[in-house]
Each structure stands twice: as structure tokens, then as C-alpha cells.
Design a protein around this motif. Structure first.
Motif, PDB file in Angstrom:
ATOM      1  N   THR A 315      73.673  14.049  16.158  1.00  0.00           N
ATOM      2  CA  THR A 315      74.142  13.498  17.315  1.00  0.00           C
ATOM      3  C   THR A 315      74.005  14.123  18.666  1.00  0.00           C
ATOM      4  O   THR A 315      73.525  13.458  19.517  1.00  0.00           O
ATOM      5  CB  THR A 315      75.886  13.509  17.224  1.00  0.00           C
ATOM      6  N   ILE A 316      73.967  15.534  18.746  1.00  0.00           N
ATOM      7  CA  ILE A 316      73.505  16.222  19.709  1.00  0.00           C
ATOM      8  C   ILE A 316      71.959  16.100  19.933  1.00  0.00           C
ATOM      9  O   ILE A 316      71.376  16.010  21.193  1.00  0.00           O
ATOM     10  CB  ILE A 316      73.897  17.488  19.533  1.00  0.00           C
ATOM     11  N   GLY A 317      71.433  15.923  18.975  1.00  0.00           N
ATOM     12  CA  GLY A 317      69.894  15.830  18.855  1.00  0.00           C
ATOM     13  C   GLY A 317      69.325  17.059  17.995  1.00  0.00           C
ATOM     14  O   GLY A 317      69.117  18.171  18.823  1.00  0.00           O
ATOM     15  N   LYS A 318      68.643  16.879  16.877  1.00  0.00           N
ATOM     16  CA  LYS A 318      67.959  18.147  16.131  1.00  0.00           C
ATOM     17  C   LYS A 318      66.926  18.694  16.896  1.00  0.00           C
ATOM     18  O   LYS A 318      66.590  19.717  16.951  1.00  0.00           O
ATOM     19  CB  LYS A 318      67.697  17.759  14.813  1.00  0.00           C
ATOM     20  N   ARG A 319      66.359  17.670  17.737  1.00  0.00           N
ATOM     21  CA  ARG A 319      65.084  18.243  18.399  1.00  0.00           C
ATOM     22  C   ARG A 319      65.618  19.581  19.488  1.00  0.00           C
ATOM     23  O   ARG A 319      64.861  20.452  20.006  1.00  0.00           O
ATOM     24  CB  ARG A 319      64.487  17.366  19.417  1.00  0.00           C
ATOM     25  N   TYR A 320      67.020  19.447  19.886  1.00  0.00           N
ATOM     26  CA  TYR A 320      67.482  20.539  20.690  1.00  0.00           C
ATOM     27  C   TYR A 320      68.157  21.475  19.968  1.00  0.00           C
ATOM     28  O   TYR A 320      68.827  22.613  20.537  1.00  0.00           O
ATOM     29  CB  TYR A 320      68.538  19.979  21.632  1.00  0.00           C
ATOM     30  N   ILE A 321      68.244  21.563  18.803  1.00  0.00           N
ATOM     31  CA  ILE A 321      68.604  22.545  17.770  1.00  0.00           C
ATOM     32  C   ILE A 321      67.893  23.150  16.789  1.00  0.00           C
ATOM     33  O   ILE A 321      67.827  24.380  16.813  1.00  0.00           O
ATOM     34  CB  ILE A 321      70.115  22.035  17.358  1.00  0.00           C
ATOM     35  N   LEU A 322      67.397  22.264  15.937  1.00  0.00           N
ATOM     36  CA  LEU A 322      67.069  22.831  14.581  1.00  0.00           C
ATOM     37  C   LEU A 322      65.661  23.490  14.632  1.00  0.00           C
ATOM     38  O   LEU A 322      64.563  22.976  15.634  1.00  0.00           O
ATOM     39  CB  LEU A 322      66.690  21.475  13.547  1.00  0.00           C
ATOM     40  N   ASP A 323      65.432  24.581  14.015  1.00  0.00           N
ATOM     41  CA  ASP A 323      64.204  25.423  14.224  1.00  0.00           C
ATOM     42  C   ASP A 323      63.023  25.200  13.274  1.00  0.00           C
ATOM     43  O   ASP A 323      62.086  25.662  13.272  1.00  0.00           O
ATOM     44  CB  ASP A 323      64.585  27.079  14.182  1.00  0.00           C
ATOM     45  N   ILE A 325      60.637  23.020  13.903  1.00  0.00           N
ATOM     46  CA  ILE A 325      59.503  22.829  14.495  1.00  0.00           C
ATOM     47  C   ILE A 325      58.862  24.110  14.804  1.00  0.00           C
ATOM     48  O   ILE A 325      57.529  24.245  15.352  1.00  0.00           O
ATOM     49  CB  ILE A 325      59.867  22.321  16.053  1.00  0.00           C
ATOM     50  N   ILE A 326      59.465  25.299  14.424  1.00  0.00           N
ATOM     51  CA  ILE A 326      58.933  26.687  14.709  1.00  0.00           C
ATOM     52  C   ILE A 326      58.755  27.348  13.427  1.00  0.00           C
ATOM     53  O   ILE A 326      57.908  27.896  13.042  1.00  0.00           O
ATOM     54  CB  ILE A 326      60.012  27.584  15.689  1.00  0.00           C
ATOM     55  N   TYR A 327      60.067  27.226  12.645  1.00  0.00           N
ATOM     56  CA  TYR A 327      60.081  28.314  11.423  1.00  0.00           C
ATOM     57  C   TYR A 327      59.763  27.359  10.196  1.00  0.00           C
ATOM     58  O   TYR A 327      59.422  26.088  10.501  1.00  0.00           O
ATOM     59  CB  TYR A 327      61.522  28.694  11.276  1.00  0.00           C
ATOM     60  N   PHE A 328      60.058  27.597   9.065  1.00  0.00           N
ATOM     61  CA  PHE A 328      59.705  26.834   7.781  1.00  0.00           C
ATOM     62  C   PHE A 328      61.052  25.735   7.700  1.00  0.00           C
ATOM     63  O   PHE A 328      61.980  26.187   7.966  1.00  0.00           O
ATOM     64  CB  PHE A 328      59.521  27.734   6.630  1.00  0.00           C
ATOM     65  N   TYR A 329      60.698  24.783   6.659  1.00  0.00           N
ATOM     66  CA  TYR A 329      61.414  23.951   6.532  1.00  0.00           C
ATOM     67  C   TYR A 329      63.036  24.167   6.116  1.00  0.00           C
ATOM     68  O   TYR A 329      63.979  23.681   6.457  1.00  0.00           O
ATOM     69  CB  TYR A 329      60.965  22.612   5.666  1.00  0.00           C
ATOM     70  N   SER A 330      63.152  25.263   5.552  1.00  0.00           N
ATOM     71  CA  SER A 330      64.337  25.512   4.822  1.00  0.00           C
ATOM     72  C   SER A 330      64.936  26.703   5.229  1.00  0.00           C
ATOM     73  O   SER A 330      66.069  26.839   4.905  1.00  0.00           O
ATOM     74  CB  SER A 330      64.059  25.994   3.329  1.00  0.00           C
ATOM     75  N   HIS A 331      64.379  27.026   6.527  1.00  0.00           N
ATOM     76  CA  HIS A 331      65.522  27.987   7.166  1.00  0.00           C
ATOM     77  C   HIS A 331      66.756  27.479   7.754  1.00  0.00           C
ATOM     78  O   HIS A 331      67.718  27.964   7.842  1.00  0.00           O
ATOM     79  CB  HIS A 331      64.475  28.539   8.487  1.00  0.00           C
ATOM     80  N   GLY A 332      66.460  26.181   8.339  1.00  0.00           N
ATOM     81  CA  GLY A 332      67.919  25.540   8.710  1.00  0.00           C
ATOM     82  C   GLY A 332      68.594  26.245   9.828  1.00  0.00           C
ATOM     83  O   GLY A 332      69.976  26.360   9.851  1.00  0.00           O
ATOM     84  N   ALA A 333      68.259  26.708  10.839  1.00  0.00           N
ATOM     85  CA  ALA A 333      68.880  27.398  11.933  1.00  0.00           C
ATOM     86  C   ALA A 333      68.638  27.058  13.272  1.00  0.00           C
ATOM     87  O   ALA A 333      67.928  26.114  13.409  1.00  0.00           O
ATOM     88  CB  ALA A 333      68.630  29.096  11.749  1.00  0.00           C
TER      89      ALA A 333
END
Length: 733
Positions: A315-323, A325-333
Motif C-alpha cells: 500500500t505504501i509502495g514497495k519501491r519506497y521500502i523494499l531493498d 532493488i539493491i540487496y538480494f531477493y531474500s533479504h526482505g528489509a
């Protein structure tokens, strides 16, 4: 040279160079406290002296101002150039986010100038949600909240993301104490948490996705091998079982209320080809399956609930939160910029601040996560629970007035798509939660009944869907009072939806405890469906049948009005079924706890119980006697609970739906038999009078008990060993 908590280096990568300016500082929309503040390259604040503002640093591209104790006093929430092109920062205080200060660049060659009011922020345009709801309020509405709750102490268990929660939430919410236990891989939690288990309001578990999937998924080309994805998923299920079991130890041993975070699903497919997107070889699909599996597993525990953090991020937008785009897929931070990238390691081309390309809404995410926790806690504890929603008709269930805008000769009629359809559907979902719905409208009943199918098109809603219908010209407060009597609830448990502010004000004036909404139809559906007060923790059999029971109850009361009392009671063919609650695993336990914590009128002491408290009560020899009631009109379900200890009835709770059937005296007699267990002994009981519990104050007297002197303001009752309780003969077991 900049020296901060996490970094020592040159300032030439800061854009703009904050240390080359002088600043004015003061409260938003107030007078500046100083016009000569300097952000020194050493990290100190100069040109202005106050214990609240001693040093500064930049963290995740936010400007922080620290007090002399080293704690964050101010954090920037936005920056912009004002109409004079002067760089301006708006700050909030972590302990009180409504307290705002401003740091504003001074004009060139004007180090000091007379104090002037700070320019209001309402006249400028900037990319923030100043004209809308915050993400936290949007997702978790506060419109129906009446009673504040205090979250005293929270235990956080998890890995990287949980560490961020711990750091951020304790700074944002100093009123709540947070403890943190790092958890990675299949490790064992300490035998005891940092504080006694009973001190925690709840624990929050975040199982690390990386530990579940293992680092094998980093070698993405392996997903092209037959069977690799299936092996990964099966291994993940097994590891998830082990890790969840290990982290639920405090829940299983002590009944600690537990919330479990699900996994944030990556933003984009990881599949090797377009053809495989969404297939079992795609990490997106695998993590979605893990969330489904986790939900099933958490549901198998008592006093445990999964919280959908993935939806919050979406809802907030994962583009503004989830890493991812930088870290690996399973980091989830949450995305952040390493301080090593701010000049500590020489580069041919300096790395710009992360926010210039990837704006990060960390604060919005943190606020939403905390709000999610608070509202989940409110739902579990049944704080301000809504039991009924009463709807107006004109401009509430449809656009316009039925008598004016839907006349056969005035076509085209107002459209029904959009928000009216949304309200119609919301009504059915409220019914699905056991919330009663009713109509209260100033209209002609016969006309509405005749024209209903013309207006409600498509026919998704009928008058029969409402447990009570009051369509007349009586004052709405009078009609709602009658609805409350029919439903055996108080106005504080009711929400009234009406478009007319005059009607809302009149009802609120006559019934001060009622909650009123409806002025903006675009808000109504969200408030009704998403508020914590309209959620239920677990669906019980009684919740699902509440509407049917109320209809039977109304029919019963109509019959009562035309018959002699003794004749009426005998005609009911009333039957009581007794249930001994000995374990929280019993299917009736959920309803037992729900009924205890939401009943105010027939409640002999008003006590509320936690899951953990009942576990302890049973361990220490307490007994819980619950009962169901049925008559010729309906099955009322589990409607009463007695808490028994030694030879005392410590608390008696019963739904007012069966009040007046003499069930209450009958069950007291059964409780006496259970406590005596064949032996002649005195049985005692107590009543602590509350503002609401008038209906139960004579129950023990009617059952044959004798009242003895009060103790500490609590009424005392005794049934002597040589006396039998009084039980009505028209009720059968």
C-alpha cells in the motif's frame, strides 16, 4: 571533516553543503529562536546554545539534531526550497510527532536578522501527503476509537528488519518499552525473555526469509534445473516449521499474545524468462506460498495471529521500502545507504544520496507497522468493539432521496455504481463478522418497501438483510434507542451512518456514547471494514449466528407481550447445556473469552481477562463453567460463563439476549452443585457494582443466597451448607 555516530569523512558529498550556511531555527508557524545557528563540520551545533540542540548528524539522508544526552531531539521529515529559494527543513520530535520545528537557510550575507514568523507550509507545493491521510491512518483508521490503549512492553524477536523496528520504534514511541532478541537460523530462544513474560503486552515475531530459503537461491541459474525449486520450497517448509516452533516457545509455555509478521514478497519476478513468471520457479511465487503456509501454521496456535506486513508495504509502495532493488531477493528489509558510500572509499564519481533516485519512506513504513500492532492489539482485546451499525437511507445507501430523485417520471435516476455499491457489499461483510446491521430513516416505510428494488440495482441488498428496520418519521435517536433494546446492546457499541450533519449531531447529543460517521461517503466503507473496532480476532459459532439469534429474540419478545409470564416461560421449552472449560484448546474457549471481555451489563465484577490470565487461573485450580441456551425460537449459542474457585463464584457473565428467561438463576444452581461435589458446604459469591451491571445485581438473591456485610465495597453473598439453590422448573438440561 564530518564526525557522526556511524561515519567520519569529508562533507563534499553532502548536497547541498549544509556546513557552509547559517540557519534560522524555531517552531513551525512561530518565531525563530535563533538566526545564527551553524552546523559545524565537527558535528557540533554552534552559534546557538541549548541542551536540546547540541550536535547533528545525517542518517539515511535525514538530518538529525541531538540533545546533550546524545538522543535524537529532532529528525527531518521533509526539505524544500521556499518561495525565496531558501533551503528549509521541517523537523518532528520523535516523542511527539505533532511538535514541529523548522531550520531555514539564511539569505546570503545575512548571518543575523530580526526574528520573524516562520512561513506557513500550507501555501507551497511539495511531494508529500499534506492533503491526504497518512499511510498509517489510511490502512488502520482511528475514526471509531474511543478508549486509548497503553502498550506497555513489547518483545521483538527476529533479524535485520526486526533490528530496524527496535531502533526506530523505541525512538518514535518512548512511552512503550521494547526488548529485542536477535534470531537467525534455527536457534533456541533464551529460557526466559529479558523481562517476566506477564509484563509484555505481546511479542512480535519476524522470521528471517533468508534463513528460510537459504543462500542457495542466490545462484539464480539453479532454478533452471528440474526439481530445484521444488526442493527449495519443501526445505523452506521444514525450516519454517522448526523456526516457528522455536520462536513460539513463550506463547506455548505462557500463553503470551503473539503477532507474527509474514514475508514481504519481492517487487518483480525472479524467473529466468517471461514464460516462467509466476511459475513455481519464480521466487515471487515461492514466497507467496510460504506466506500461505505460515498463515496456516500460525492459525494452529492459541492466542497467535499473523500480521500482513506485505500488504502494508504494498500500500505504501514497495519501491519506497523494499531493498530488493539493491540487496538480494531474500533479504526482505528496508532500503538504506551505507556510510561507506559517503566518501570513505575513493571513487572516480561520487555516489549521490540514495533519496535522489530511490526515495525511501522508512518513517511512513515504521509508523504503519506500529499502528498495525496497536490496532491488532485493540482487536484482540476487543477495545471499543462495534456490535451494530445503523444506516440511514437517502444519500447514505444510495445517491439522492428516494422520494424525489427516483420518481418514475424523473429518469435518468442517480447512478448506483461507485460508493453505493461499496457500502452494499460492506454491509454483507459486516454481517459476516457477526456485526448486526439496521436501518434508521425518516421516510415512508410503504413507499421505501415498494420502491426498494428500483433503487437497489443490481439487487445486492434487501430489507431482509437488516436485523432491524426503523423507517418512519420518529426522531432518529428514539428509533436507535429502540434498536439498542432489541439488540440488547448499549449505544456505545453502535455506529450510526448518516449523511446529514444535523441528524448526526442530534443523535450524538441524545446518545453521547454512540459513534457517528457518514459525512463523506468515500470514507465510510474504509472506516467500517478496516477499523480495528469492527474486526474480530477469531470467528466463533455464536458470532456467525448472531443475526439469526437476534431475529429469534425479537420474535420471542413479541410473543412475550401477548402472554402471561408463567405461561410464556413454560412455552419457551428452554434448554441449557453446560460445558466445563478445562483447556484453552477447547473449541468453546474462544467464545468464552470473547463473551467475558465484551459483556458489561450482566457481569458481576466487570473484570476483563487476558488469554494468559485464564491459563494461569486454570493452572491454579480455577474452574470455568460455560453454558449454551436454546428455546423454540432459536439456538442462542454459548451465552454465559461462570468463574469458580474453591467454593466461590468469583465472576458471572451472561449475554443479555437470554435475560428474563430465568436462565441466570438455573445456572447458579448448577454451579453450586459443581462446587459442592456432593458435600454440604457454604458457597459464596461476590458482586462489584459498576456503572453498567444493574441487570445482575440481584441474581444471587434470586437464586436463594443471603447477602452478608460488604468487604471493601464489594457485596458478599452466601448460600449456607444446609440450603439448596432456587432453580426454575421450566428449564431443562
Amino acid at each position: 571533516m564530518i564526525e557522526t555516530k556511524n561515519f567520519v569523512g569529508q562533507s563534499n558529498v553532502l548536497s547541498p553543503p549544509l556546513t557552509e550556511k547559517t540557519w534560522s531555527f524555531g517552531p513551525l508557524n512561530g518565531d525563530f529562536l535563533t538566526t545564527s545557528l551553524i552546523l559545524s563540520p565537527s558535528g557540533k551545533i554552534e552559534g546557538y546554545s541549548h541542551p536540546n540542540e547540541r550536535s547533528w548528524r545525517i542518517e539515511n539522508y535525514r538530518l538529525l539534531i541531538l540533545g546533550e544526552d546524545g538522543n535524537v531531539m529532532w529528525r527531518s521529515i521533509e526539505s524544500f526550497h521556499n518561495k525565496d529559494n531558501l533551503l528549509t527543513f521541517v523537523f518532528e520530535n520523535p516523542g511527539n510527532v505533532n511538535t514541529r520545528f523548522v531550520l531555514q537557510q539564511n539569505p546570503p550575507a545575512s548571518v543575523t536578522q530580526p526574528a520573524a514568523p516562520i512561513e506557513p507550509l500550507t501555501e507551497r507545493s511539495h511531494p508529500t501527503a499534506t492533503n491526504g491521510l497518512s499511510d498509517a491512518e489510511f490502512l488502520f483508521p482511528s475514526d471509531l476509537e474511543v478508549t486509548p490503549v497503553k502498550i506497555g512492553k513489547v518483545l521483538l524477536v527476529g533479524s535485520c528488519l526486526t533490528a530496524l523496528y527496535y531502533e526506530q520504534l523505541r525512538a518514535k514511541h518512548p512511552e512503550t518499552h521494547f526488548d529485542y532478541i536477535p534470531y537467525n537460523f534455527v536457534s533456541i530462544l533464551p529460557q526466559s525473555p529479558p523481562a517476566p513474560v506477564e509484563d509484555y503486552s505481546f511479542q512480535y515475531l519476524q522470521i528471517p526469509l533468508r534463513s528460510i530459503l537459504s543462500d542457495r537461491v542466490i545462484w539464480g541459474f539453479n532454478f533452471n534445473e528440474p526439481g530445484f525449486a521444488k526442493t527449495i520450497l519443501q526445505d523452506a517448509y521444514n525450516i519454517l516449521d522448526a523456526m516457528l516452533s522455536a520462536t513460539m516457545v513463550y506463547n506455548e509455555q505462557h500463553g503470551l499474545l503473539t503477532f507474527v509478521s509474514n514475508f514481504i514478497v519481492p517487487q518483480m519476478s525472479s524467473a529466468s524468462s517471461m514464460h516462467d513468471r509466476g511459475s513455481n520457479n519464480d521466487l515471487v511465487k515461492i514466497i507467496q506460498k510460504l506466506n500461505d503456509y505460515l498463515n496456516e501454521k500460525v492459525a494452529s496456535y492459541n492466542n497467535a495471529y499473523m500480521l500482513d506486513v506485505d500488504s502494508v508495504a504494498s500500500t505504501i509502495g514497495k519501491r519506497y521500502i523494499l531493498d530488493d532493488i539493491i540487496y538480494f531477493y531474500s533479504h526482505g528489509a528496508v532500503s538504506y545507504q551505507d556510510w561507506d558510500d559517503f566518501g570513505a572509499i575513493p571513487r572516480n564519481e561520487p555516489i549521490p544520496p540514495l533519496g535522489t533516485v530511490y526515495p525511501v519512506k522508512k518513517d511512513a513504513f515504521m509508523d504503519a507497522i506500529f499502528r498495525q500492532l496497536v490496532t491488532a492489539y485493540r482487536t484482540v482485546k476487543q477495545v471499543d468493539q462495534v456490535k451494530a451499525v445503523v444506516f440511514d437511507l437517502d444519500n447514505t445507501l444510495w445517491r439522492g432521496q428516494i422520494a424525489e430523485h427516483y420518481r418514475p417520471e424523473s429518469q435518468p435516476w442517480p447512478r448506483t455504481d461507485g460508493w453505493p455499491l461499496g457500502i452494499w457489499e460492506a454491509i454483507h461483510y459486516l454481517r459476516g463478522r457477526g456485526i448486526l446491521v439496521a436501518i434508521c430513516s425518516k421516510n415512508d416505510y410503504e413507499y421505501v418497501h415498494k420502491r426498494w428494488d428500483d433503487v437497489i440495482e443490481p439487487h445486492f441488498l434487501s430489507l431482509d438483510d437488516f436485523a432491524s428496520v426503523k423507517i418512519n418519521w420518529q426522531p432518529k435517536a428514539q428509533n436507535i434507542t429502540e434498536i439498542c433494546k432489541e439488540f440488547n446492546i448499549k449505544p456505545k457499541s453502535v455506529v450510526f451512518v448518516d449523511d446529514n450533519p444535523v441528524e448526526r449531531a442530534a443523535v450524538a447529543s441524545a446518545l453521547p456514547d454512540i459513534r457517528v460517521i457518514g459525512g463523506n461517503p468515500y470514507l465510510t466503507r474504509r472506516i467500517l471494514l478496516w477499523s480495528a473496532e469492527t474486526q474480530i480476532a477469531r470467528m466463533t459459532e455464536e458470532s456467525g449466528k448472531r443475526e439469526e439469534m437476534i431475529r429469534g429474540q425479537i420474535e420471542r419478545e413479541e410473543t412475550r407481550s401477548i402472554m402471561d409470564r408463567s405461561e410464556f416461560l413454560a412455552s419457551l421449552k428452554c434448554k441449557v447445556s453446560l460445558i466445563n472449560i478445562t483447556s484453552t484448546d477447547q473449541p468453546e474457549f474462544g467464545r468464552t473469552l470473547e463473551l467475558t471481555n465484551k459483556t458489561n451489563q450482566f457481569n458481576t465484577n466487570g473484570q476483563r481477562w487476558s488469554f494468559e490470565g485464564i491459563v494461569d487461573f486454570l493452572k491454579k485450580g480455577g474452574q470455568i463453567l460455560a453454558f449454551k441456551v436454546e428455546d423454540k425460537f432459536t439456538e442462542y449459542g454459548l451465552v454465559g460463563v461462570l468463574y469458580l474457585k474453591n467454593h466461590e463464584i468469583t465472576q458471572y457473565v451472561m449475554s443479555c439476549r437470554v435475560l428474563g428467561m430465568e436462565v441466570e438463576e438455573f445456572v447458579v444452581g448448577e454451579a453450586v452443585k459443581l462446587l459442592r461435589n456432593g458435600h454440604a458446604t457454604d458457597i459464596t459469591a461476590t458482586i462489584k457494582e459498576t456503572s453498567d451491571n444493574t441487570p445482575c445485581r440481584d441474581v444471587y438473591l434470586r437464586a436463594g443466597f443471603e447477602e452478608i456485610p460488604h468487604q471493601d465495597g464489594i457485596r458478599q453473598f452466601v448460600l449456607a451448607a444446609n440450603k439448596s439453590p432456587t432453580q426454575p422448573i421450566h428449564i431443562k438440561k
